[in-house]
Design an enzyme around this catalytic site. Structure first.
Site, PDB file in Angstrom:
ATOM      1  N   GLY A   1       2.571  -1.289   4.247  1.00 50.19           N
ATOM      2  CA  GLY A   1       2.693   0.133   3.931  1.00 50.19           C
ATOM      3  C   GLY A   1       4.148   0.511   3.719  1.00 50.19           C
ATOM      4  O   GLY A   1       4.727   0.286   2.654  1.00 50.19           O
ATOM      5  N   GLY A   2       4.764   1.071   4.765  1.00 53.05           N
ATOM      6  CA  GLY A   2       6.131   1.604   4.679  1.00 53.05           C
ATOM      7  C   GLY A   2       7.131   0.688   3.976  1.00 53.05           C
ATOM      8  O   GLY A   2       7.890   1.131   3.102  1.00 53.05           O
TER       9      GLY A   2
ATOM     10  N   HIS B   1      -9.777   1.628   4.748  1.00 54.93           N
ATOM     11  CA  HIS B   1      -8.477   1.710   5.423  1.00 54.93           C
ATOM     12  C   HIS B   1      -8.619   2.647   6.624  1.00 54.93           C
ATOM     13  O   HIS B   1      -9.355   3.638   6.566  1.00 54.93           O
ATOM     14  CB  HIS B   1      -7.408   2.233   4.456  1.00 54.93           C
ATOM     15  CG  HIS B   1      -6.030   2.158   5.036  1.00 54.93           C
ATOM     16  ND1 HIS B   1      -5.561   3.097   5.920  1.00 54.93           N
ATOM     17  CD2 HIS B   1      -5.040   1.247   4.895  1.00 54.93           C
ATOM     18  CE1 HIS B   1      -4.333   2.765   6.287  1.00 54.93           C
ATOM     19  NE2 HIS B   1      -3.991   1.647   5.679  1.00 54.93           N
TER      20      HIS B   1
ATOM     21  N   GLU C   1      -6.004  -4.838  10.212  1.00 51.73           N
ATOM     22  CA  GLU C   1      -4.911  -3.905  10.480  1.00 51.73           C
ATOM     23  C   GLU C   1      -5.182  -3.176  11.797  1.00 51.73           C
ATOM     24  O   GLU C   1      -5.944  -2.201  11.827  1.00 51.73           O
ATOM     25  CB  GLU C   1      -4.823  -2.862   9.359  1.00 51.73           C
ATOM     26  CG  GLU C   1      -4.499  -3.449   8.012  1.00 51.73           C
ATOM     27  CD  GLU C   1      -3.895  -2.387   7.094  1.00 51.73           C
ATOM     28  OE1 GLU C   1      -2.713  -2.534   6.743  1.00 51.73           O
ATOM     29  OE2 GLU C   1      -4.579  -1.410   6.759  1.00 51.73           O
TER      30      GLU C   1
ATOM     31  N   SER D   1       2.919  -2.343  10.298  1.00 54.07           N
ATOM     32  CA  SER D   1       4.362  -2.446  10.573  1.00 54.07           C
ATOM     33  C   SER D   1       4.967  -3.790  10.166  1.00 54.07           C
ATOM     34  O   SER D   1       5.799  -4.347  10.887  1.00 54.07           O
ATOM     35  CB  SER D   1       4.651  -2.139  12.045  1.00 54.07           C
ATOM     36  OG  SER D   1       4.349  -0.785  12.317  1.00 54.07           O
TER      37      SER D   1
ATOM     38  N   GLY E   1       2.160   2.011  10.827  1.00 57.67           N
ATOM     39  CA  GLY E   1       3.168   3.067  10.751  1.00 57.67           C
ATOM     40  C   GLY E   1       3.851   3.366  12.067  1.00 57.67           C
ATOM     41  O   GLY E   1       4.500   4.404  12.215  1.00 57.67           O
TER      42      GLY E   1
ATOM     43  N   ASN F   1       0.868  -1.180   0.000  1.00 52.19           N
ATOM     44  CA  ASN F   1       0.000   0.000   0.000  1.00 52.19           C
ATOM     45  C   ASN F   1       0.905   1.231   0.000  1.00 52.19           C
ATOM     46  O   ASN F   1       1.479   1.582   1.024  1.00 52.19           O
ATOM     47  CB  ASN F   1      -0.899  -0.034   1.250  1.00 52.19           C
ATOM     48  CG  ASN F   1      -1.715   1.242   1.398  1.00 52.19           C
ATOM     49  OD1 ASN F   1      -1.816   2.042   0.469  1.00 52.19           O
ATOM     50  ND2 ASN F   1      -2.296   1.437   2.576  1.00 52.19           N
ATOM     51  N   TRP F   2       1.026   1.854  -1.149  1.00 51.53           N
ATOM     52  CA  TRP F   2       1.949   2.976  -1.276  1.00 51.53           C
ATOM     53  C   TRP F   2       1.430   4.280  -0.659  1.00 51.53           C
ATOM     54  O   TRP F   2       2.176   5.245  -0.545  1.00 51.53           O
ATOM     55  CB  TRP F   2       2.279   3.202  -2.758  1.00 51.53           C
ATOM     56  CG  TRP F   2       3.307   2.258  -3.287  1.00 51.53           C
ATOM     57  CD1 TRP F   2       3.994   1.305  -2.589  1.00 51.53           C
ATOM     58  CD2 TRP F   2       3.779   2.181  -4.651  1.00 51.53           C
ATOM     59  NE1 TRP F   2       4.858   0.640  -3.430  1.00 51.53           N
ATOM     60  CE2 TRP F   2       4.748   1.161  -4.694  1.00 51.53           C
ATOM     61  CE3 TRP F   2       3.476   2.868  -5.828  1.00 51.53           C
ATOM     62  CZ2 TRP F   2       5.419   0.819  -5.866  1.00 51.53           C
ATOM     63  CZ3 TRP F   2       4.130   2.527  -6.995  1.00 51.53           C
ATOM     64  CH2 TRP F   2       5.096   1.512  -7.013  1.00 51.53           C
ATOM     65  N   LYS F   3       0.152   4.306  -0.343  1.00 51.53           N
ATOM     66  CA  LYS F   3      -0.446   5.546   0.192  1.00 51.53           C
ATOM     67  C   LYS F   3      -0.130   6.701  -0.762  1.00 51.53           C
ATOM     68  O   LYS F   3      -0.096   6.495  -1.981  1.00 51.53           O
ATOM     69  CB  LYS F   3       0.029   5.803   1.625  1.00 51.53           C
ATOM     70  CG  LYS F   3      -0.138   4.541   2.486  1.00 51.53           C
ATOM     71  CD  LYS F   3       0.034   4.753   3.951  1.00 51.53           C
ATOM     72  CE  LYS F   3      -0.158   3.410   4.664  1.00 51.53           C
ATOM     73  NZ  LYS F   3      -0.130   3.509   6.111  1.00 51.53           N
TER      74      LYS F   3
ATOM     75  N   GLU G   1      -6.889   4.951   7.739  1.00 53.17           N
ATOM     76  CA  GLU G   1      -6.628   6.373   7.460  1.00 53.17           C
ATOM     77  C   GLU G   1      -7.849   7.026   6.811  1.00 53.17           C
ATOM     78  O   GLU G   1      -8.134   8.204   7.035  1.00 53.17           O
ATOM     79  CB  GLU G   1      -5.368   6.509   6.579  1.00 53.17           C
ATOM     80  CG  GLU G   1      -4.109   6.303   7.411  1.00 53.17           C
ATOM     81  CD  GLU G   1      -2.934   5.711   6.653  1.00 53.17           C
ATOM     82  OE1 GLU G   1      -2.896   5.799   5.408  1.00 53.17           O
ATOM     83  OE2 GLU G   1      -2.040   5.144   7.313  1.00 53.17           O
TER      84      GLU G   1
HETATM   85  P1  PGA Z   1       2.545   0.139   7.615  1.00 56.52           P
HETATM   86  O1  PGA Z   1       1.115   0.459   6.952  1.00 56.52           O
HETATM   87  O2  PGA Z   1       3.012  -1.170   7.040  1.00 56.52           O
HETATM   88  O3  PGA Z   1       3.428   1.286   7.235  1.00 56.52           O
HETATM   89  O4  PGA Z   1       2.327   0.031   9.088  1.00 56.52           O
HETATM   90  C1  PGA Z   1       0.178  -0.557   6.699  1.00 56.52           C
HETATM   91  C2  PGA Z   1      -1.068   0.023   6.095  1.00 56.52           C
HETATM   92  O5  PGA Z   1      -1.451   1.144   6.439  1.00 56.52           O
HETATM   93  O6  PGA Z   1      -1.708  -0.623   5.233  1.00 56.52           O
END
Ligand code: PGA
Length: 261
Positions: free
Chosen positions: A239-240, A100, A172, A218, A178, A12-14, A102
């Site tokens: 994500g990251g 998600h 999640e 994470s 994050g 997930n590149w956001k 966010e």
């Molecule tokens: P993260 O993000 O791996 O950076 O914790 C995961 C996500 O938001 O899908």
């Protein structure tokens, strides 16, 4: 071991990567990665990169899935700034992240809105990845199961199993996203098993057993394998660590090794 089900790994590149950066990543990923039958790999990218990246993957003959991170629930209309499911599909998206944390937290999306999106995506054959998870406060108050039950039940309400053949769930925990503080494999496994038990109540038994449940929060090359070794963890939403080609490739490679072990 999770070998009885195929694995699905999604980055997930956001809101990261310009189109040249994104194209470079995909070209290098495709060159370095040998696809495996039981392992699907996808990238949820910014809207503006979907069409060119889907085309690039296709030109290279790669099964890499390109997907979106959000969409609107309506087919068309006066919704400035929004993008419809059919537009994503036409651009080459094969899946879409919905709900998600966010989106829920920063953009006020509630379960009813997310439910309409899942319904719409499912109805046009765009694979919905419904994201669920509890906040830190809910976790401390031992409300994880109640939150998961509510998000899954409301998120899937009124959608017939016949339309949900492609459904994916991503667990999640918000406190793990994050933060560098991933859920332990045991905590994640328990939450996944609980999600599965809720799916059994909501869907036909056959479908409930087959829906992949991904873990996200994470994930890094150092914890991916121990998470994937859990029976109920069918893949990862990263994500990251998906922003770096090296770490994403490492996680995908490790996933392949788990399948063949
Ligand atoms: P993260 O993000 O791996 O950076 O914790 C995961 C996500 O938001 O899908």
């Amino acid at each position: 071991m999770a070998t009885h089900r195929p694995l699905l790994i999604i980055g997930n590149w956001k809101m990261h990567k310009t189109l040249p950066e994104a194209s470079d990543f995909v070209a290098q990923f495709v060159a370095a990665y040998t696809p495996l039958d039981n392992l699907e790999v996808g990238l949820a990218v910014p809207y503006t990169s979907i069409a060119p990246l889907a085309q690039l993957a296709q030109d290279k003959g790669s099964p890499l899935l390109i997907g979106a991170q959000n969409m609107n629930d309506c087919s068309e209309g006066a919704f400035t700034g929004e993008v419809a499911a059919a537009m994503l599909k036409e651009a080459g998206a094969q899946f879409v992240l919905l709900g998600h944390s966010e989106r829920r937290r920063l953009f006020g999306e509630d379960d009813a809105f997310i439910n309409r999106k899942v319904k719409k995506a499912a109805s046009i054959g765009l694979r919905p990845v419904l994201c669920v998870g509890e906040t830190e406060e809910e976790y401390e108050e031992k409300k994880t199961e109640a939150v998961l039950e509510q998000q899954l039940t409301l998120g899937l309400e009124g959608i017939p199993s016949t339309e949900l053949g492609n459904l994916v769930i991503a667990y999640e925990p918000v406190w793990a996203i994050g933060t560098g503080r991933s859920a332990t494999p045991k905590i994640a496994e328990e939450a996944h098993a609980f999600c599965r038990s809720v799916l059994v109540k909501l869907l036909t038994k056959t479908l409930a057993k087959k829906v992949p449940i991904l873990y996200g929060g994470s994930v890094t090359p150092s914890n991916a394998a121990s998470l994937l070794e859990q029976e109920e963890i069918d893949g990862l939403l990263i994500g990251g660590a998906s922003l770096s080609l090296e770490s994403f490739l490492q996680i995908v490679d490790d996933s392949g090794k788990i399948l063949s072990s």
